[in-house]
Design a protein around this motif. Structure first.
Motif, mmCIF file in Angstrom:
data_model
loop_
_atom_site.group_PDB
_atom_site.id
_atom_site.type_symbol
_atom_site.label_atom_id
_atom_site.label_comp_id
_atom_site.label_asym_id
_atom_site.label_seq_id
_atom_site.Cartn_x
_atom_site.Cartn_y
_atom_site.Cartn_z
ATOM 1 N N ILE A 156 0.844 -1.198 0.000
ATOM 2 C CA ILE A 156 0.000 0.000 0.000
ATOM 3 C C ILE A 156 0.880 1.250 0.000
ATOM 4 C CG2 ILE A 156 -1.709 1.312 1.321
ATOM 5 C CD1 ILE A 156 -3.082 -1.143 0.502
ATOM 6 N N GLU A 157 0.568 2.202 -0.881
ATOM 7 C CA GLU A 157 1.290 3.482 -0.882
ATOM 8 C C GLU A 157 1.003 4.233 0.411
ATOM 9 O OE1 GLU A 157 1.627 7.623 -3.524
ATOM 10 O OE2 GLU A 157 0.143 6.080 -4.053
ATOM 11 N N ARG A 158 2.065 4.776 1.030
ATOM 12 C CA ARG A 158 1.942 5.379 2.362
ATOM 13 C C ARG A 158 2.309 6.854 2.342
ATOM 14 N NH1 ARG A 158 3.545 1.207 6.435
ATOM 15 N NH2 ARG A 158 3.160 -0.780 5.451
ATOM 16 N N PRO A 159 1.667 7.649 3.206
ATOM 17 C CA PRO A 159 2.141 9.028 3.403
ATOM 18 C C PRO A 159 3.450 9.028 4.181
ATOM 19 C CG PRO A 159 0.351 8.520 4.917
ATOM 20 C CD PRO A 159 0.482 7.335 4.014
ATOM 21 N N ASP A 160 4.131 10.163 4.229
ATOM 22 C CA ASP A 160 5.499 10.159 4.768
ATOM 23 C C ASP A 160 5.579 10.040 6.287
ATOM 24 O OD1 ASP A 160 4.839 12.725 5.640
ATOM 25 O OD2 ASP A 160 6.174 13.768 4.264
ATOM 26 N N TRP A 161 4.442 10.055 6.979
ATOM 27 C CA TRP A 161 4.468 9.867 8.441
ATOM 28 C C TRP A 161 4.180 8.428 8.853
ATOM 29 C CZ3 TRP A 161 0.774 13.059 6.022
ATOM 30 C CH2 TRP A 161 -0.486 12.516 5.874
ATOM 31 N N ALA A 162 3.922 7.558 7.910
ATOM 32 C CA ALA A 162 3.452 6.212 8.239
ATOM 33 C C ALA A 162 4.413 5.453 9.142
ATOM 34 C CB ALA A 162 3.201 5.424 6.955
ATOM 35 N N HIS A 170 -10.324 0.452 9.108
ATOM 36 C CA HIS A 170 -8.981 0.045 8.691
ATOM 37 C C HIS A 170 -9.052 -1.017 7.598
ATOM 38 C CE1 HIS A 170 -4.636 -0.518 9.408
ATOM 39 N NE2 HIS A 170 -4.880 -1.788 9.100
ATOM 40 N N ASP A 171 -9.826 -2.057 7.830
ATOM 41 C CA ASP A 171 -9.893 -3.171 6.870
ATOM 42 C C ASP A 171 -10.507 -2.737 5.547
ATOM 43 O OD1 ASP A 171 -8.777 -4.726 8.840
ATOM 44 O OD2 ASP A 171 -10.613 -5.810 9.344
ATOM 45 N N ALA A 172 -11.544 -1.889 5.598
ATOM 46 C CA ALA A 172 -12.188 -1.435 4.364
ATOM 47 C C ALA A 172 -11.250 -0.542 3.551
ATOM 48 C CB ALA A 172 -13.480 -0.688 4.690
ATOM 49 N N THR A 173 -10.467 0.280 4.243
ATOM 50 C CA THR A 173 -9.510 1.145 3.560
ATOM 51 C C THR A 173 -8.432 0.316 2.858
ATOM 52 O OG1 THR A 173 -9.871 2.875 5.222
ATOM 53 C CG2 THR A 173 -7.904 3.065 3.851
ATOM 54 N N ILE A 174 -7.892 -0.657 3.594
ATOM 55 C CA ILE A 174 -6.854 -1.518 3.027
ATOM 56 C C ILE A 174 -7.407 -2.320 1.844
ATOM 57 C CG2 ILE A 174 -5.309 -3.466 3.496
ATOM 58 C CD1 ILE A 174 -4.603 -0.754 4.907
ATOM 59 N N ALA A 175 -8.625 -2.826 1.982
ATOM 60 C CA ALA A 175 -9.234 -3.619 0.912
ATOM 61 C C ALA A 175 -9.381 -2.807 -0.376
ATOM 62 C CB ALA A 175 -10.594 -4.148 1.362
ATOM 63 N N ALA A 176 -9.563 -1.487 -0.228
ATOM 64 C CA ALA A 176 -9.697 -0.624 -1.405
ATOM 65 C C ALA A 176 -8.344 -0.172 -1.951
ATOM 66 C CB ALA A 176 -10.544 0.597 -1.047
ATOM 67 N N GLY A 177 -7.264 -0.577 -1.293
ATOM 68 C CA GLY A 177 -5.929 -0.202 -1.745
ATOM 69 C C GLY A 177 -5.444 1.116 -1.184
ATOM 70 N N GLY A 178 -6.146 1.645 -0.153
ATOM 71 C CA GLY A 178 -5.776 2.927 0.432
ATOM 72 C C GLY A 178 -5.078 2.782 1.772
#
Length: 396
Positions: free
Chosen positions: A114-120, A180-188
């Motif tokens: 998953i692409e992450r923002p720089d604070w991840a 969390h799970d729904a966001t990850i499932a969508a690739g976000g």
């Protein structure tokens, strides 16, 4: 830093910052007897450059030593210092209402794909604080706008998934897991996760909590109201929205408060178009809230959004504000009024995040991400035909 040159036959340690051969050791790690592999640096400069993220190793070690072993294994502790510390004891505080914080679970993981923002990874935004877009309101390109549309639709679908599980007996941590799970499932990526060390993937603000409530082990009770605030990072941009929901049978004042807050947002959106001053948003919201007998929070405001989570413009929700600037086509920002049943003033819990009403009375909030068009406004996070029908006034 302590110099510990390797002896003959020992493997050469690598710098935890740059990967070069390292002979210096973090003195705090030596004191805590932590593994040398993660505590080695080639120079003082490398040590200083990685300090912001490296010091969290010490924090985790101290927590493990201070808390009972069964709690460390379970991972449920109270949050302190904006997410940078934990404790096994309920903090002492002069609570303004009846709500209390509960223990929170460990931070949820995100797949490396998953692409992450720089604070991840380390909790510290790098680009956002010093960006020119903190002072200049960006006009988005058509390509940016299309990415924003896609991301905001995902954010709406994620919030709708959370809305469907809200009922008496569910914990706000369980709501966070759905988000969390729904966001990850969508690739976000769930934008709040580790943003300035925020420990969860969404905010859940119950009853007197105005905003930034941390999902925890408390079970929602019949008669509660709860706001769920979702932001998704996808294809390099953020989409942000929130809604306040009824839990079971809610009293008349709370119903009036939530509906009024919804109407405040709708009335504010209705004036958005090129040429309107940002300060007018607060006038519209303040007028409607005051006529209904409620007050408007002044400490938190709407914000610009796009490739940055928060940027210019700032959009206050109260009257007689001094917001500068005028709306132009291509701008994207949020409007997110927080309306209180009592006084407008707020206080902050010991966790450093949870803002509550000063008098302990209830607060509600609604939020959309908006695009200013040539002729008006496009609500990028608008409700979908599939969105759950949870607001009775939408049927009238």
């Amino acid at each position: 830093m302590e110099n510990e040159a390797g002896t003959a036959g020992e493997s050469v340690l690598s710098c935890a910052n740059c990967g070069k051969p390292a002979s210096l050791q973090c003195p705090k790690c030596l004191e805590l007897k932590l593994p040398r592999e993660d505590a080695s640096f080639c120079t003082q400069d490398c040590f200083k450059a990685s300090w912001a993220s490296h010091k969290k190793v010490h924090l985790r070690a101290n927590l493990a030593a201070a808390a009972p072993s069964e709690q460390v294994q379970d991972g449920w502790l109270y949050c302190l210092k904006k997410g940078q510390a934990r404790t096994s004891e309920l903090p002492y505080y002069d609570w303004s209402g009846t709500l209390r914080p509960h223990r929170i679970s460990t931070m949820r993981s995100v797949p490396f794909t998953i692409e992450r923002p720089d604070w991840a990874n380390d909790g510290i935004p790098k680009v956002e604080p010093s960006s020119d877009l903190q002072n200049i309101v960006e006009i988005k390109t058509p390509e940016q706008i299309e990415r924003m549309r896609e991301t905001c639709r995902i954010a709406r679908e994620v919030l709708d998934a959370a809305a469907r599980v809200i009922r008496p007996g569910i914990t706000t941590d369980e709501i966070d897991k759905v988000v969390h799970d729904a966001t990850i499932a969508a690739g976000g990526y769930p934008s709040p996760l580790n943003y300035h060390f925020f420990p969860k993937s969404c905010c859940t603000s119950v009853n007197e909590v105005i905003c930034h409530g941390i999902p925890d082990a408390r079970k929602l009770e019949d008669g509660d109201i709860v706001n769920v605030d979702v932001t998704v990072y996808y294809k390099g941009v953020h989409g942000d929205l929130n809604e306040t929901y009824f839990v079971g049978q809610v009293d008349d004042v709370s119903q009036k408060l939530v509906r009024c807050t919804y109407e405040c947002l709708e009335k504010a959106i209705s004036i958005v178009k090129p040429g309107v001053r940002f300060r007018e948003v607060g006038e519209v919201i303040n007028r409607h809230a005051s006529m209904s007998g409620f007050s408007v929070v002044k400490s938190y405001c709407g914000h610009g959004i796009g490739e940055l989570f928060h940027c210019a413009p700032n959009i206050p929700h109260y009257g007689r504000n001094k917001a500068v600037g005028m709306m132009k086509a291509g701008q994207t920002f949020t409007i997110e009024p927080m309306i209180n049943a009592g006084v407008w003033r707020d206080r902050l819990w010991p966790d450093g995040w949870t803002a509550v009403t000063a008098d302990g009375k209830r607060s509600a909030q609604f939020e959309h991400t908006l695009l200013v068009t040539e002729t008006g406004v496009e609500v990028l996070t608008a409700r979908l035909p599939s969105s759950p029908n949870v607001f009775p006034w939408l049927d009238s």
